[in-house]
Design a protein around this motif. Structure first.
Motif, PDB file in Angstrom:
ATOM      1  N   ILE A  65      -6.878   0.410  12.184  1.00 16.30           N
ATOM      2  CA  ILE A  65      -6.156   1.652  12.488  1.00 16.30           C
ATOM      3  C   ILE A  65      -4.991   1.853  11.518  1.00 16.30           C
ATOM      4  O   ILE A  65      -4.774   2.949  11.009  1.00 16.30           O
ATOM      5  N   LEU A  66      -4.264   0.782  11.237  1.00 13.06           N
ATOM      6  CA  LEU A  66      -3.068   0.908  10.408  1.00 13.06           C
ATOM      7  C   LEU A  66      -3.363   0.915   8.906  1.00 13.06           C
ATOM      8  O   LEU A  66      -2.596   1.493   8.133  1.00 13.06           O
ATOM      9  N   GLY A  67      -4.442   0.243   8.507  1.00 14.16           N
ATOM     10  CA  GLY A  67      -4.585   0.012   7.077  1.00 14.16           C
ATOM     11  C   GLY A  67      -5.859   0.468   6.406  1.00 14.16           C
ATOM     12  O   GLY A  67      -5.995   0.309   5.187  1.00 14.16           O
ATOM     13  N   MET A  68      -6.796   1.054   7.172  1.00 17.22           N
ATOM     14  CA  MET A  68      -8.041   1.470   6.520  1.00 17.22           C
ATOM     15  C   MET A  68      -7.743   2.534   5.483  1.00 17.22           C
ATOM     16  O   MET A  68      -6.978   3.461   5.736  1.00 17.22           O
ATOM     17  N   ASP A  69      -8.291   2.391   4.316  1.00 18.99           N
ATOM     18  CA  ASP A  69      -8.123   3.262   3.147  1.00 18.99           C
ATOM     19  C   ASP A  69      -6.847   2.967   2.360  1.00 18.99           C
ATOM     20  O   ASP A  69      -6.868   2.970   1.146  1.00 18.99           O
ATOM     21  N   SER A  70      -5.735   2.687   3.015  1.00 17.02           N
ATOM     22  CA  SER A  70      -4.507   2.411   2.259  1.00 17.02           C
ATOM     23  C   SER A  70      -4.413   0.945   1.835  1.00 17.02           C
ATOM     24  O   SER A  70      -3.960   0.629   0.736  1.00 17.02           O
ATOM     25  N   HIS A 122     -15.863  -9.856   7.190  1.00 18.21           N
ATOM     26  CA  HIS A 122     -15.995  -8.571   7.896  1.00 18.21           C
ATOM     27  C   HIS A 122     -14.817  -7.643   7.621  1.00 18.21           C
ATOM     28  O   HIS A 122     -14.865  -6.467   7.968  1.00 18.21           O
ATOM     29  N   ILE A 123     -13.771  -8.189   7.001  1.00  8.11           N
ATOM     30  CA  ILE A 123     -12.621  -7.370   6.597  1.00  8.11           C
ATOM     31  C   ILE A 123     -12.318  -7.686   5.135  1.00  8.11           C
ATOM     32  O   ILE A 123     -12.242  -8.854   4.752  1.00  8.11           O
ATOM     33  N   LEU A 124     -12.153  -6.637   4.324  1.00  7.14           N
ATOM     34  CA  LEU A 124     -11.792  -6.835   2.922  1.00  7.14           C
ATOM     35  C   LEU A 124     -10.527  -6.042   2.602  1.00  7.14           C
ATOM     36  O   LEU A 124     -10.427  -4.856   2.936  1.00  7.14           O
ATOM     37  N   VAL A 125      -9.587  -6.722   1.940  1.00  3.40           N
ATOM     38  CA  VAL A 125      -8.366  -6.057   1.483  1.00  3.40           C
ATOM     39  C   VAL A 125      -8.640  -5.457   0.112  1.00  3.40           C
ATOM     40  O   VAL A 125      -9.355  -6.049  -0.708  1.00  3.40           O
ATOM     41  N   LYS A 126      -8.084  -4.287  -0.138  1.00  2.00           N
ATOM     42  CA  LYS A 126      -8.272  -3.632  -1.428  1.00  2.00           C
ATOM     43  C   LYS A 126      -7.674  -4.471  -2.553  1.00  2.00           C
ATOM     44  O   LYS A 126      -6.749  -5.264  -2.325  1.00  2.00           O
ATOM     45  N   ALA A 127      -8.137  -4.246  -3.761  1.00  2.00           N
ATOM     46  CA  ALA A 127      -7.587  -4.952  -4.919  1.00  2.00           C
ATOM     47  C   ALA A 127      -6.117  -4.577  -5.130  1.00  2.00           C
ATOM     48  O   ALA A 127      -5.302  -5.415  -5.514  1.00  2.00           O
ATOM     49  N   GLN A 128      -5.769  -3.336  -4.881  1.00  2.00           N
ATOM     50  CA  GLN A 128      -4.383  -2.866  -5.022  1.00  2.00           C
ATOM     51  C   GLN A 128      -3.955  -2.226  -3.695  1.00  2.00           C
ATOM     52  O   GLN A 128      -3.825  -1.005  -3.601  1.00  2.00           O
TER      53      GLN A 128
END
Ligand code: SF4
Length: 95
Positions: A71-76, A24-30
């Protein structure tokens, strides 16, 4: 006199049904490294763990669904944050 709160013991009371097929949560590749560092301190379940090489490893199993990393990390740092599919996720058993 009250005894100190042991967070690990309290979290251990909860029950988790982990969706192994669909995180349900995915971290970006970079991901933004500064944000990932921040998440190692902000996640109340300690699921963002600093590695010896300085990178940060994330495991969604044990997520409290608090939304802090959204809140802190979506998109970044994160490319996806959703609540788990029905029947999956945390079942609170205390409080
Ligand atoms: S939603 Fe909360 S508990 Fe789950 S990974 Fe993000 S910060 Fe940690």
């Amino acid at each position: 006199m009250t005894s100190p709160v042991n967070v690990d013991v309290k979290l251990g009371i909860n029950k988790f049904n982990v969706d192994e097929e669909q995180p349900h949560i995915l971290v970006k590749a970079q991901p933004d490294a500064r944000v990932m560092e921040l998440l190692t301190k902000a996640c109340p379940a300690g699921l963002y763990k600093k590695q010896e090489d300085g990178s940060v490893r994330f495991d969604y199993a044990g997520c409290l669904e608090c939304g802090t990393c959204r809140i802190l990390g979506m998109d970044s740092a994160l490319e996806k944050w959703e609540y788990p599919r029905g029947t999956f996720g945390i079942e609170y058993r205390y409080g």
